[in-house]
Design a protein around this motif. Structure first.
Motif, PDB file in Angstrom:
ATOM      1  N   PHE A 197     -20.919  27.468  36.315  1.00  0.00           N
ATOM      2  CA  PHE A 197     -21.537  28.047  35.121  1.00  0.00           C
ATOM      3  C   PHE A 197     -20.642  27.839  33.900  1.00  0.00           C
ATOM      4  CE2 PHE A 197     -21.921  31.690  32.246  1.00  0.00           C
ATOM      5  CZ  PHE A 197     -23.222  31.492  31.810  1.00  0.00           C
ATOM      6  N   VAL A 198     -19.352  28.074  34.047  1.00  0.00           N
ATOM      7  CA  VAL A 198     -18.419  27.909  32.927  1.00  0.00           C
ATOM      8  C   VAL A 198     -18.380  26.451  32.475  1.00  0.00           C
ATOM      9  CG1 VAL A 198     -15.982  28.032  32.267  1.00  0.00           C
ATOM     10  CG2 VAL A 198     -17.041  29.924  33.497  1.00  0.00           C
ATOM     11  N   ILE A 199     -18.341  25.529  33.416  1.00  0.00           N
ATOM     12  CA  ILE A 199     -18.327  24.101  33.075  1.00  0.00           C
ATOM     13  C   ILE A 199     -19.612  23.702  32.359  1.00  0.00           C
ATOM     14  CG2 ILE A 199     -18.358  21.782  34.069  1.00  0.00           C
ATOM     15  CD1 ILE A 199     -16.401  22.854  36.200  1.00  0.00           C
ATOM     16  N   SER A 200     -20.744  24.172  32.838  1.00  0.00           N
ATOM     17  CA  SER A 200     -22.014  23.827  32.191  1.00  0.00           C
ATOM     18  C   SER A 200     -22.114  24.470  30.804  1.00  0.00           C
ATOM     19  CB  SER A 200     -23.191  24.240  33.059  1.00  0.00           C
ATOM     20  OG  SER A 200     -23.220  25.634  33.229  1.00  0.00           O
ATOM     21  N   LEU A 201     -21.586  25.666  30.630  1.00  0.00           N
ATOM     22  CA  LEU A 201     -21.600  26.319  29.327  1.00  0.00           C
ATOM     23  C   LEU A 201     -20.739  25.555  28.320  1.00  0.00           C
ATOM     24  CD1 LEU A 201     -22.593  28.846  27.792  1.00  0.00           C
ATOM     25  CD2 LEU A 201     -20.471  29.957  28.483  1.00  0.00           C
ATOM     26  N   VAL A 202     -19.576  25.145  28.726  1.00  0.00           N
ATOM     27  CA  VAL A 202     -18.704  24.362  27.843  1.00  0.00           C
ATOM     28  C   VAL A 202     -19.366  23.032  27.494  1.00  0.00           C
ATOM     29  CG1 VAL A 202     -16.492  23.145  27.729  1.00  0.00           C
ATOM     30  CG2 VAL A 202     -16.584  25.484  28.589  1.00  0.00           C
ATOM     31  N   ALA A 244     -20.254  21.556  23.803  1.00  0.00           N
ATOM     32  CA  ALA A 244     -19.494  20.401  23.329  1.00  0.00           C
ATOM     33  C   ALA A 244     -20.370  19.177  23.063  1.00  0.00           C
ATOM     34  CB  ALA A 244     -18.411  20.047  24.341  1.00  0.00           C
ATOM     35  N   ILE A 245     -21.357  18.914  23.875  1.00  0.00           N
ATOM     36  CA  ILE A 245     -22.158  17.687  23.736  1.00  0.00           C
ATOM     37  C   ILE A 245     -22.930  17.648  22.416  1.00  0.00           C
ATOM     38  CG2 ILE A 245     -24.109  16.419  24.719  1.00  0.00           C
ATOM     39  CD1 ILE A 245     -22.956  17.077  27.480  1.00  0.00           C
ATOM     40  N   PRO A 246     -23.627  18.696  22.001  1.00  0.00           N
ATOM     41  CA  PRO A 246     -24.305  18.621  20.697  1.00  0.00           C
ATOM     42  C   PRO A 246     -23.347  18.453  19.516  1.00  0.00           C
ATOM     43  CG  PRO A 246     -25.237  20.390  21.993  1.00  0.00           C
ATOM     44  CD  PRO A 246     -24.035  19.902  22.721  1.00  0.00           C
ATOM     45  N   LYS A 247     -22.189  19.106  19.585  1.00  0.00           N
ATOM     46  CA  LYS A 247     -21.210  18.945  18.510  1.00  0.00           C
ATOM     47  C   LYS A 247     -20.711  17.510  18.445  1.00  0.00           C
ATOM     48  CE  LYS A 247     -19.604  23.632  18.038  1.00  0.00           C
ATOM     49  NZ  LYS A 247     -19.806  23.920  16.640  1.00  0.00           N
ATOM     50  N   TYR A 248     -20.484  16.888  19.587  1.00  0.00           N
ATOM     51  CA  TYR A 248     -20.054  15.495  19.612  1.00  0.00           C
ATOM     52  C   TYR A 248     -21.145  14.597  19.053  1.00  0.00           C
ATOM     53  CZ  TYR A 248     -18.800  10.909  21.367  1.00  0.00           C
ATOM     54  OH  TYR A 248     -18.522   9.582  21.456  1.00  0.00           O
ATOM     55  N   SER A 249     -22.385  14.885  19.393  1.00  0.00           N
ATOM     56  CA  SER A 249     -23.510  14.098  18.891  1.00  0.00           C
ATOM     57  C   SER A 249     -23.606  14.203  17.374  1.00  0.00           C
ATOM     58  CB  SER A 249     -24.801  14.579  19.544  1.00  0.00           C
ATOM     59  OG  SER A 249     -25.898  13.871  19.041  1.00  0.00           O
ATOM     60  N   ASN A 250     -23.419  15.403  16.827  1.00  0.00           N
ATOM     61  CA  ASN A 250     -23.451  15.583  15.374  1.00  0.00           C
ATOM     62  C   ASN A 250     -22.308  14.840  14.703  1.00  0.00           C
ATOM     63  OD1 ASN A 250     -25.726  17.173  15.496  1.00  0.00           O
ATOM     64  ND2 ASN A 250     -24.605  19.104  15.430  1.00  0.00           N
ATOM     65  N   LEU A 251     -21.148  14.844  15.325  1.00  0.00           N
ATOM     66  CA  LEU A 251     -20.008  14.136  14.740  1.00  0.00           C
ATOM     67  C   LEU A 251     -20.263  12.637  14.674  1.00  0.00           C
ATOM     68  CD1 LEU A 251     -16.937  15.992  16.292  1.00  0.00           C
ATOM     69  CD2 LEU A 251     -17.757  16.070  13.943  1.00  0.00           C
ATOM     70  N   THR A 252     -20.865  12.064  15.713  1.00  0.00           N
ATOM     71  CA  THR A 252     -21.136  10.630  15.684  1.00  0.00           C
ATOM     72  C   THR A 252     -22.190  10.310  14.628  1.00  0.00           C
ATOM     73  OG1 THR A 252     -22.725  10.856  17.504  1.00  0.00           O
ATOM     74  CG2 THR A 252     -20.476  10.250  18.093  1.00  0.00           C
ATOM     75  N   SER A 253     -23.188  11.162  14.473  1.00  0.00           N
ATOM     76  CA  SER A 253     -24.201  10.943  13.437  1.00  0.00           C
ATOM     77  C   SER A 253     -23.582  11.026  12.044  1.00  0.00           C
ATOM     78  CB  SER A 253     -25.320  11.972  13.554  1.00  0.00           C
ATOM     79  OG  SER A 253     -25.981  11.843  14.778  1.00  0.00           O
ATOM     80  N   GLU A 254     -22.734  12.008  11.843  1.00  0.00           N
ATOM     81  CA  GLU A 254     -22.078  12.152  10.544  1.00  0.00           C
ATOM     82  C   GLU A 254     -21.161  10.980  10.248  1.00  0.00           C
ATOM     83  OE1 GLU A 254     -20.145  15.938  10.598  1.00  0.00           O
ATOM     84  OE2 GLU A 254     -22.033  17.042  10.704  1.00  0.00           O
TER      85      GLU A 254
END
Length: 75
Positions: free
Chosen positions: A15-20, A24-34
């Motif tokens: 659960f902790v791994i899936s929560l992290v 993290a994945i959407p933030k990384y996606s936003n960073l690549t778009s930016e």
């Protein structure tokens, strides 16, 4: 004494791994778009600078309209 992990401990770790990962994945996606947007803006700025340098060197072309006309006439 048994030193193995219980099912509850493994489920909590999963659960902790899936929560992290969910954070993290959407933030990384936003960073690549930016970063792609920033790259395009830098390229447009470089293009604008090149056009201005061309205009300074060749005084007869002063605007985008004249550049388009110049390109179409040369065909």
């Amino acid at each position: 004494m048994n030193k193995a992990f219980t099912l509850i401990e493994l489920m909590i770790a999963l659960f902790v791994i899936s929560l992290v990962s969910a954070i993290a994945i959407p933030k990384y996606s936003n960073l690549t778009s930016e970063s792609k947007v920033a790259n395009v803006q830098a390229n447009l700025s470089n293009l604008n600078t090149a056009i201005e340098m061309y205009n300074l060197k060749n005084f007869y072309i002063q605007s985008w309209k004249e550049i388009r006309q110049h390109l179409y006439i040369r065909k």
